[in-house]
Each structure stands twice: as structure tokens, then as C-alpha cells.
Design an enzyme around this catalytic site. Structure first.
Site, PDB file in Angstrom:
ATOM      1  CE  LYS A  32      -1.854   2.063   3.620  1.00  0.00           C
ATOM      2  NZ  LYS A  32      -1.855   3.553   3.447  1.00  0.00           N
ATOM      3  CG  ASP A  59      -4.959   4.658   1.571  1.00  0.00           C
ATOM      4  OD1 ASP A  59      -6.130   4.946   1.253  1.00  0.00           O
ATOM      5  OD2 ASP A  59      -4.550   4.648   2.747  1.00  0.00           O
ATOM      6  CE  LYS A  61      -7.319   7.327   4.042  1.00  0.00           C
ATOM      7  NZ  LYS A  61      -5.962   6.783   3.817  1.00  0.00           N
ATOM      8  CG  ASP A  64     -11.924  17.993  -5.930  1.00  0.00           C
ATOM      9  OD1 ASP A  64     -12.841  18.781  -6.268  1.00  0.00           O
ATOM     10  OD2 ASP A  64     -10.759  18.360  -5.692  1.00  0.00           O
ATOM     11  CB  THR A 115      -9.130   3.442  11.931  1.00  0.00           C
ATOM     12  OG1 THR A 115      -7.882   3.770  11.301  1.00  0.00           O
ATOM     13  CG2 THR A 115      -9.872   2.430  11.075  1.00  0.00           C
ATOM     14  NE  ARG A 205       1.464   3.062  13.557  1.00  0.00           N
ATOM     15  CZ  ARG A 205       1.090   4.272  13.962  1.00  0.00           C
ATOM     16  NH1 ARG A 205       1.180   4.590  15.226  1.00  0.00           N
ATOM     17  NH2 ARG A 205       0.654   5.156  13.091  1.00  0.00           N
TER      18      ARG A 205
END
Length: 224
Positions: A32, A59, A61, A64, A115, A205
Site C-alpha cells: 500500500k 491509498d 482517498k 473532490d 480509524t 507499523r
């Protein structure tokens, strides 16, 4: 997909990203690339990572007006991403145009609620109801708009899966039991998310900041 783990390469340096991905590629199913990486390196950076021979999840996002999002989708055709994110909050017309403009083999999934947000954050932005209610509303809208699926936390994926039987569900914000949640607020373990219907598990992570990323990736894969 035999391995649902997509490693989040949320670093601005290409060489560091390639080194990390190369270490663990045998234990993840895809990579990703988020806004930080894309803004730093653009198409060239994506091409560099794609040389590793793994599916790429962009990713971005996108959010618009419909015409602008459709144009952005057309601009990334050449990158042949496996997955691209847009924001469900952009509305039905935007989602429909995004899907229509996407490549034939690209899954377009809508981010429902980050999240890092919880019920109080929703209320502060004027949205009534719980995080769960908001995710369910936006999931229904995404399905009606013809998208492939949504991005949601592991707290909602089970309920969404029951509502949308054949949807494609991307779950970020995953943590191993007992680990720090950092800036995330609605987290579950990778195993729980998979059991509840997640199609893709986005893990960053827990692997990238581990003392031994390869051992961490192997351990997470073994729990699935």
C-alpha cells in the site's frame, strides 16, 4: 487472494520502502502506497515499487467534485493499481464517476470513516449517530453507487459483511494483541478482522517498526 496482508509503505524514501518490501515480500500479499509516498514521488515512485512484482494499493482517498475525481482516476490508469481509495463522503455521483473512470482490473473502494476518529469526532463535525451508524450508511451508499467495496475499521466489518455479502472490504488500523494503538481509536487484531469478513488487511507499523520486520510479517501471516 491467498495472502490478504497489504504492507503499508508509509515512508517518503523510495529506497527505504523497497528495502522493507523486499525483506517481507514472501509473507505479504501486496503493498500500500499512501499520500505521503505519492506526493513525494508520484508515478515514478509507484513504478519503482511495482518492480517488486506485487499488487499495488494506491491509498489516495480522492475526494473532490465528480469530474475532478474521474480525471484523477484516468491519470493513474497507467499505474495499473489493484486497489484505489476514494472518500464515500464525496457522494453518489462522485463514486459512480470514479468507478466508471477506473481501470478494468482496479477495485475502487470508499473510505467510510477514518480509524483515527470516534463518536465524539463525528459529533464535532455535525454528523449525528455513532461511528457504526455512519459506516453502515456510507457502505450502503457505496454499494448503490457500484463500487467494489469500502474501507472500514474491524469494529464494523462484520456488520457490513452481513449487509453486503459480496463486497470487498479493506480494514486498516490493525494491531496485535497487547500492542500500542498509537493514533488509532477503533482497532482489532488481524485475525479478528479476517474472521469477520475483511478482504484486505492493511498493516503498517506492526511490521515496518518491528525490530525484525521479516519475523513480524511471518508471525502475523501465521495467525491468519
Amino acid at each position: 487472494m491467498s495472502n490478504p496482508i497489504f504492507l503499508a509503505l508509509d515512508v517518503p524514501q523510495i529506497e527505504a520502502a523497497k528495502e522493507l518490501a523486499g525483506k517481507v515480500k514472501g509473507h505479504v500479499g501486496g503493498l500500500k502506497l499512501g499520500l505521503e509516498f505519492f506526493c513525494a514521488h508520484g508515478h515514478h515512485g509507484v513504478h519503482e515499487i511495482a518492480q517488486l512484482g506485487m499488487p499495488i494499493f494506491l491509498d489516495l482517498k480522492l475526494h473532490d467534485i465528480p469530474n475532478t475525481v474521474a480525471g484523477a482516476m484516468q491519470a493513474i490508469h497507467v499505474l495499473e493499481p489493484a486497489i484505489v481509495t476514494i472518500h464515500a463522503g464525496g457522494g453518489r455521483a462522485m463514486m459512480e464517476d470514479a468507478k466508471a473512470a477506473a481501470g478494468e482490473n482496479t477495485k475502487v473502494v470508499a473510505v467510510t470513516m477514518l480509524t483515527s476518529l470516534d463518536d465524539r469526532d463525528l459529533s464535532a463535525t455535525g454528523v449525528q449517530g455513532s461511528a457504526h451508524d455512519q459506516v453502515m450508511r456510507l457502505a450502503e451508499l457505496a454499494e448503490r453507487s457500484g463500487l467494489d467495496g469500502i474501507v472500514c475499521s474491524g469494529h464494523e466489518v462484520g456488520a457490513v459483511h452481513k449487509q453486503w455479502k459480496h463486497g470487498y472490504f479493506v480494514v486498516p488500523g490493525l494491531r496485535l494483541a497487547g500492542n500500542s494503538v498509537g493514533d488509532q481509536k477503533r482497532v482489532v487484531t488481524p485475525r479478528q478482522a479476517r474472521d469477520d469478513g475483511a478482504s484486505v488487511l492493511v498493516i503498517g507499523r506492526e511490521i515496518s517498526r518491528a525490530e525484525d520486520p521479516l519475523a513480524a510479517a511471518r508471525m502475523i501471516e501465521a495467525t491468519l
